[in-house]
Design a protein around this motif. Structure first.
Motif, short mmCIF file in Angstrom:
data_model
loop_
_atom_site.label_atom_id
_atom_site.label_comp_id
_atom_site.label_asym_id
_atom_site.label_seq_id
_atom_site.Cartn_x
_atom_site.Cartn_y
_atom_site.Cartn_z
N ALA A 193 1.53 5.34 -15.42
CA ALA A 193 1.21 6.42 -16.36
C ALA A 193 2.39 6.79 -17.24
N ALA A 194 3.60 6.51 -16.76
CA ALA A 194 4.82 6.82 -17.53
C ALA A 194 5.20 5.68 -18.47
N GLY A 195 4.36 4.65 -18.56
CA GLY A 195 4.60 3.58 -19.53
C GLY A 195 5.26 2.34 -18.99
N LEU A 196 5.34 2.18 -17.66
CA LEU A 196 5.96 0.99 -17.09
C LEU A 196 4.91 -0.01 -16.63
N GLU A 197 5.28 -1.26 -16.64
CA GLU A 197 4.52 -2.26 -15.90
C GLU A 197 4.98 -2.17 -14.45
N VAL A 198 4.05 -2.17 -13.52
CA VAL A 198 4.37 -2.05 -12.11
C VAL A 198 3.94 -3.32 -11.40
N LEU A 199 4.88 -3.95 -10.70
CA LEU A 199 4.62 -5.19 -9.98
C LEU A 199 4.88 -4.95 -8.50
N MET A 200 3.83 -5.11 -7.69
CA MET A 200 3.93 -4.92 -6.25
C MET A 200 3.44 -6.19 -5.55
N TYR A 201 3.97 -6.45 -4.38
CA TYR A 201 3.49 -7.61 -3.62
C TYR A 201 3.69 -7.37 -2.14
N ALA B 163 0.82 -1.21 0.00
CA ALA B 163 0.00 0.00 0.00
C ALA B 163 0.85 1.27 0.00
N SER B 164 2.06 1.21 0.60
CA SER B 164 2.90 2.40 0.64
C SER B 164 3.34 2.81 -0.76
N TYR B 165 3.41 1.86 -1.68
CA TYR B 165 3.71 2.18 -3.07
C TYR B 165 2.44 2.49 -3.86
N TYR B 166 1.37 1.75 -3.57
CA TYR B 166 0.12 1.92 -4.32
C TYR B 166 -0.38 3.36 -4.23
N PHE B 167 -0.16 3.99 -3.08
CA PHE B 167 -0.65 5.35 -2.88
C PHE B 167 0.44 6.41 -3.07
N THR B 168 1.59 6.01 -3.59
CA THR B 168 2.66 6.99 -3.85
C THR B 168 3.18 6.86 -5.28
N LEU B 169 4.08 5.92 -5.54
CA LEU B 169 4.77 5.86 -6.83
C LEU B 169 4.02 5.10 -7.92
N ALA B 170 3.30 4.05 -7.55
CA ALA B 170 2.84 3.07 -8.54
C ALA B 170 1.98 3.67 -9.66
N PRO B 171 0.92 4.43 -9.37
CA PRO B 171 0.09 4.93 -10.47
C PRO B 171 0.86 5.81 -11.45
#
Length: 293
Positions: A52-60, A40-48
């Motif tokens: 939007a900058a064209g990367l696939e984002v993988l969090m776990y 969640a610390s990434y989901y609400f900061t960097l991930a979106p």
């Protein structure tokens, strides 16, 4: 919500595709820290913004954390590293893989890069360090004190008064993790990488510190240890740089990924000028130090 089986561990995984629907330029794998942290610390900061900058984002959620399974034992560093490696094997990420590790998540990322140097394109380590005997001794002290203190309601009441109800809920969850598992004893007993194994990490590394953090003191050591490492410092910040200064960390991340050859897209990509940490946020970081051999 998705779950993957990582050799018997039920792991909560979130995956964001590029917002524009085009193939990803690269994959950012986001690895969170210990106890009070989760994806969640990434989901609400960097991930979106990264999506939007064209990367696939993988969090776990790492084992024992968030919505992932909480086994009673099995919390040595090498088991966290194996989880990350198995996640990459199961997920088959697109393009070059960049690891972003916050605190203990950076330690896990260094461990994977030492084991699988050909699979890691770069590491961005936020308030983190590679595992070492000094690291194990420090974690032993921190975890033992946390285990003793977080079992008491008066401690949690103090956290609520000082830091608010949300932080107190995280602290209570951390207390349950420590009370119900062997994590506090497993981490200090981890199989540590040797100095030679760490020196063999060849991928570029950006180490981000808060200027008020104790970890900032180890920047020179890390720059000397790793073949291609740069350290930078966010003024006025302590250990919680990711959640306290997310915009600065995001801009550092985007600039770092561009420097590694990633072709960023979308609105976030246009906010930074080309070049190393140029543009409107230059006054929010202290000069970087680079060591390339």
């Amino acid at each position: 919500m998705a779950f993957l089986d990582l050799d018997g561990l039920r792991c909560h995984v979130q995956r964001l595709a590029p917002s524009d629907g085009r193939p990803p330029a690269a994959t950012a794998v986001l690895v969170h820290g210990l106890l009070t942290d989760s994806l969640a610390s990434y989901y609400f900061t960097l991930a979106p913004a990264l999506a939007a900058a064209g990367l696939e984002v993988l969090m776990y959620d790492q084992r024992g954390h968030g919505r992932s399974e909480r086994p009673p034992t099995g919390y040595r560093l090498e088991q966290f590293v194996d989880d990350l490696g198995t996640l990459l094997d199961r997920s088959r990420p697109a393009g070059p893989v960049h690891l972003l590790g916050n605190s203990f998540g950076g330690t896990v990322s260094f461990g994977l890069a030492a084991e699988r140097p050909d699979e890691v394109c770069s590491i961005l380590a936020i308030e983190s360090e590679p595992a070492s005997p000094a690291w194990a001794a420090k974690l032993d002290d921190i975890l033992r004190r946390a285990e003793a203190q977080l079992r008491h309601e008066e401690t949690l009441a103090w956290v609520t008064q000082r830091h608010g109800a949300h932080t107190a809920r995280l602290a209570r969850s951390a207390g349950r993790l420590l009370a119900g598992t062997t994590l506090a004893r497993d981490i200090p007993a981890s199989l540590l990488p040797t100095e030679a194994e760490l020196r063999a990490i060849r991928c570029p590394v950006l180490a981000v510190y808060g200027t008020e953090s104790d970890l900032a003191e180890q920047a020179d050591l890390l720059d000397e240890l790793l073949p291609s490492c740069r350290s930078c410092f966010v003024p006025g910040q302590e250990h919680s740089v990711l959640v306290e200064a997310p915009d600065t960390v995001l801009e550092l991340t985007l600039s770092w990924l561009r420097e590694q050859g990633t072709e960023l897209r979308g609105p976030a990509a246009g906010e930074l000028c080309p070049g190393r940490y140029a543009g409107r946020f230059a006054d929010r970081i202290i000069h970087t130090r680079e060591s390339v051999r």
